[in-house]
Motif scaffolding. Structure first.
Motif, PDB file in Angstrom:
ATOM      1  N   ALA A  65     -24.307  -7.497 -11.332  1.00 24.94           N
ATOM      2  CA  ALA A  65     -25.182  -7.677 -10.383  1.00 24.94           C
ATOM      3  C   ALA A  65     -26.386  -8.665 -10.573  1.00 24.94           C
ATOM      4  O   ALA A  65     -26.811  -9.245  -9.482  1.00 24.94           O
ATOM      5  CB  ALA A  65     -25.880  -6.227 -10.148  1.00 24.94           C
ATOM      6  N   VAL A  66     -26.952  -8.643 -11.839  1.00 25.64           N
ATOM      7  CA  VAL A  66     -28.128  -9.549 -12.096  1.00 25.64           C
ATOM      8  C   VAL A  66     -27.554 -11.060 -12.050  1.00 25.64           C
ATOM      9  O   VAL A  66     -28.315 -11.921 -11.473  1.00 25.64           O
ATOM     10  CB  VAL A  66     -28.578  -9.254 -13.417  1.00 25.64           C
ATOM     11  CG1 VAL A  66     -29.667 -10.497 -13.929  1.00 25.64           C
ATOM     12  CG2 VAL A  66     -29.581  -7.795 -13.568  1.00 25.64           C
ATOM     13  N   ARG A  67     -26.178 -11.077 -12.648  1.00 28.81           N
ATOM     14  CA  ARG A  67     -25.815 -12.424 -12.279  1.00 28.81           C
ATOM     15  C   ARG A  67     -25.614 -12.941 -10.834  1.00 28.81           C
ATOM     16  O   ARG A  67     -26.028 -14.421 -10.448  1.00 28.81           O
ATOM     17  CB  ARG A  67     -24.368 -12.743 -12.792  1.00 28.81           C
ATOM     18  CG  ARG A  67     -23.645 -14.022 -12.563  1.00 28.81           C
ATOM     19  CD  ARG A  67     -24.226 -14.859 -13.679  1.00 28.81           C
ATOM     20  NE  ARG A  67     -24.449 -16.237 -13.125  1.00 28.81           N
ATOM     21  CZ  ARG A  67     -25.272 -17.190 -13.503  1.00 28.81           C
ATOM     22  NH1 ARG A  67     -25.414 -17.357 -14.883  1.00 28.81           N
ATOM     23  NH2 ARG A  67     -25.390 -18.404 -12.841  1.00 28.81           N
ATOM     24  N   TYR A  68     -25.259 -12.180 -10.093  1.00 24.03           N
ATOM     25  CA  TYR A  68     -25.210 -12.472  -8.605  1.00 24.03           C
ATOM     26  C   TYR A  68     -26.631 -12.761  -7.893  1.00 24.03           C
ATOM     27  O   TYR A  68     -27.183 -13.645  -7.334  1.00 24.03           O
ATOM     28  CB  TYR A  68     -24.555 -11.525  -7.764  1.00 24.03           C
ATOM     29  CG  TYR A  68     -22.895 -11.701  -7.553  1.00 24.03           C
ATOM     30  CD1 TYR A  68     -22.613 -12.839  -7.098  1.00 24.03           C
ATOM     31  CD2 TYR A  68     -22.342 -10.747  -8.260  1.00 24.03           C
ATOM     32  CE1 TYR A  68     -20.949 -12.954  -7.020  1.00 24.03           C
ATOM     33  CE2 TYR A  68     -20.876 -10.762  -8.284  1.00 24.03           C
ATOM     34  CZ  TYR A  68     -20.228 -11.971  -7.688  1.00 24.03           C
ATOM     35  OH  TYR A  68     -18.799 -12.165  -7.609  1.00 24.03           O
ATOM     36  N   LEU A  69     -27.629 -11.930  -8.319  1.00 27.85           N
ATOM     37  CA  LEU A  69     -29.224 -12.164  -7.871  1.00 27.85           C
ATOM     38  C   LEU A  69     -29.577 -13.445  -8.605  1.00 27.85           C
ATOM     39  O   LEU A  69     -30.307 -14.160  -7.776  1.00 27.85           O
ATOM     40  CB  LEU A  69     -29.884 -10.947  -8.695  1.00 27.85           C
ATOM     41  CG  LEU A  69     -29.899  -9.575  -7.925  1.00 27.85           C
ATOM     42  CD1 LEU A  69     -30.249  -8.595  -8.843  1.00 27.85           C
ATOM     43  CD2 LEU A  69     -30.246  -9.569  -6.838  1.00 27.85           C
ATOM     44  N   ASP A  70     -29.140 -13.851  -9.744  1.00 26.58           N
ATOM     45  CA  ASP A  70     -29.524 -15.155 -10.498  1.00 26.58           C
ATOM     46  C   ASP A  70     -28.842 -16.244  -9.526  1.00 26.58           C
ATOM     47  O   ASP A  70     -29.689 -17.056  -9.179  1.00 26.58           O
ATOM     48  CB  ASP A  70     -28.813 -15.323 -11.862  1.00 26.58           C
ATOM     49  CG  ASP A  70     -29.037 -16.678 -12.477  1.00 26.58           C
ATOM     50  OD1 ASP A  70     -29.929 -17.666 -11.912  1.00 26.58           O
ATOM     51  OD2 ASP A  70     -28.508 -16.762 -13.635  1.00 26.58           O
ATOM     52  N   ASP A  71     -27.819 -16.233  -9.170  1.00 26.45           N
ATOM     53  CA  ASP A  71     -27.115 -17.232  -8.378  1.00 26.45           C
ATOM     54  C   ASP A  71     -27.714 -17.477  -6.878  1.00 26.45           C
ATOM     55  O   ASP A  71     -27.823 -18.307  -6.316  1.00 26.45           O
ATOM     56  CB  ASP A  71     -25.760 -16.926  -7.829  1.00 26.45           C
ATOM     57  CG  ASP A  71     -24.740 -16.911  -9.411  1.00 26.45           C
ATOM     58  OD1 ASP A  71     -25.193 -17.656  -9.998  1.00 26.45           O
ATOM     59  OD2 ASP A  71     -23.771 -16.225  -9.491  1.00 26.45           O
ATOM     60  N   ALA A  72     -28.411 -16.060  -6.182  1.00 30.82           N
ATOM     61  CA  ALA A  72     -28.961 -16.073  -5.329  1.00 30.82           C
ATOM     62  C   ALA A  72     -30.463 -16.557  -5.028  1.00 30.82           C
ATOM     63  O   ALA A  72     -30.866 -17.159  -3.954  1.00 30.82           O
ATOM     64  CB  ALA A  72     -28.911 -14.782  -4.616  1.00 30.82           C
ATOM     65  N   GLY A  73     -31.037 -16.687  -6.308  1.00 27.84           N
ATOM     66  CA  GLY A  73     -32.390 -16.938  -6.083  1.00 27.84           C
ATOM     67  C   GLY A  73     -32.769 -18.561  -6.437  1.00 27.84           C
ATOM     68  O   GLY A  73     -33.445 -18.842  -7.264  1.00 27.84           O
ATOM     69  N   LYS A  74     -32.292 -19.291  -5.420  1.00 24.41           N
ATOM     70  CA  LYS A  74     -32.474 -20.511  -5.346  1.00 24.41           C
ATOM     71  C   LYS A  74     -32.607 -21.216  -4.040  1.00 24.41           C
ATOM     72  O   LYS A  74     -32.421 -22.462  -3.849  1.00 24.41           O
ATOM     73  CB  LYS A  74     -31.016 -21.387  -6.138  1.00 24.41           C
ATOM     74  CG  LYS A  74     -30.755 -20.941  -7.393  1.00 24.41           C
ATOM     75  CD  LYS A  74     -29.527 -21.151  -8.003  1.00 24.41           C
ATOM     76  CE  LYS A  74     -29.281 -20.864  -9.404  1.00 24.41           C
ATOM     77  NZ  LYS A  74     -27.892 -21.398  -9.976  1.00 24.41           N
ATOM     78  N   HIS A  75     -33.671 -20.851  -3.288  1.00 27.04           N
ATOM     79  CA  HIS A  75     -33.835 -20.930  -2.047  1.00 27.04           C
ATOM     80  C   HIS A  75     -35.348 -21.558  -1.893  1.00 27.04           C
ATOM     81  O   HIS A  75     -36.280 -21.221  -2.412  1.00 27.04           O
ATOM     82  CB  HIS A  75     -34.019 -19.808  -0.990  1.00 27.04           C
ATOM     83  CG  HIS A  75     -32.823 -19.166  -0.712  1.00 27.04           C
ATOM     84  ND1 HIS A  75     -31.599 -19.725  -0.136  1.00 27.04           N
ATOM     85  CD2 HIS A  75     -32.188 -17.949  -1.478  1.00 27.04           C
ATOM     86  CE1 HIS A  75     -30.559 -18.665  -0.024  1.00 27.04           C
ATOM     87  NE2 HIS A  75     -30.947 -17.869  -1.021  1.00 27.04           N
ATOM     88  N   ALA A  76     -35.341 -23.149  -1.437  1.00 26.00           N
ATOM     89  CA  ALA A  76     -36.458 -23.794  -1.645  1.00 26.00           C
ATOM     90  C   ALA A  76     -37.636 -23.078  -0.620  1.00 26.00           C
ATOM     91  O   ALA A  76     -38.773 -23.330  -0.938  1.00 26.00           O
ATOM     92  CB  ALA A  76     -36.325 -25.276  -0.934  1.00 26.00           C
TER      93      ALA A  76
END
Length: 198
Positions: free
Chosen positions: A161-172
């Motif tokens: 779950a945290v890995r997917y949040l890591d991947d998602a947290g990259k919005h400029a």
């Protein structure tokens, strides 16, 4: 030698220590991504909070990359030719103050990327160029033997779950609250693990 002194930390000052890292170092570029280091971690925590995740997952998402600042090997660069092991550096700083679920999410979020690349065919296509570069430094997709071993971790679901949040947290352009918004829940997680500090 670590870039930040991590001695004399206590349950009463660990949250202030972490907030200070966010304030002093968080504006640094998250190399290869359109966000700063702080924006990246705050986005993961904000997405977790918005989706109704438990506080412990929100805190794990907030702190998953703290090792980029505490690793003796420095921060990640797209020119790197060797891994900097930020996941271990972060977990090592946190382990005296946070439950295993949090430190596992920090220590194994890199392994989770390798695991997902090996077990979910669509996952690799979602990775950013920086994540692909670091994946190559980190050993690439897991072998079948590594997958089997990784799946024995009792916190596997939360780590993923945290890995997917890591991947998602990259919005400029994503707005998030500051670390101070999350500080009380970070302290609650510390207090639940170590006992109240007041």
């Amino acid at each position: 030698m670590s870039k930040h002194p991590v001695t004399n930390l206590t349950p009463a000052n660990i949250v202030a220590f972490l907030e200070d890292i966010f304030e002093r170092r968080g504006g640094e570029e998250y190399l290869g991504e359109p966000v700063t280091m702080a924006e990246h971690m705050l986005q993961g925590a904000t997405l977790a909070e918005r989706s109704g995740q438990d506080e412990i997952i929100i805190v794990a998402a907030l702190l998953h990359d703290i090792g980029h600042f505490t690793s003796e090997f420095g921060t990640f660069s797209m020119e790197d030719t060797e891994d900097r092991h930020h996941e271990d550096a972060g977990a090592d700083v946190l382990q005296a103050f946070f439950p295993t679920l949090v430190t596992d999410c920090v220590r194994f979020h890199v392994a989770a990327k390798r695991y997902l690349c090996a077990t979910r065919s669509e996952y690799f296509a979602r990775l950013s160029a920086a994540s692909v570069h670091s994946l190559n430094l980190q050993g690439g997709p897991m072998s079948a033997q590594e997958v089997s071993a990784f799946e024995t971790n009792p916190n596997l679901r939360e780590i993923i779950a945290v890995r997917y949040l890591d991947d998602a947290g990259k919005h400029a352009d994503m707005e998030t609250p500051a670390f101070a918004h999350f500080a009380p829940m970070v302290q609650r997680v510390v207090d639940q693990h170590c006992g109240p500090t007041r």
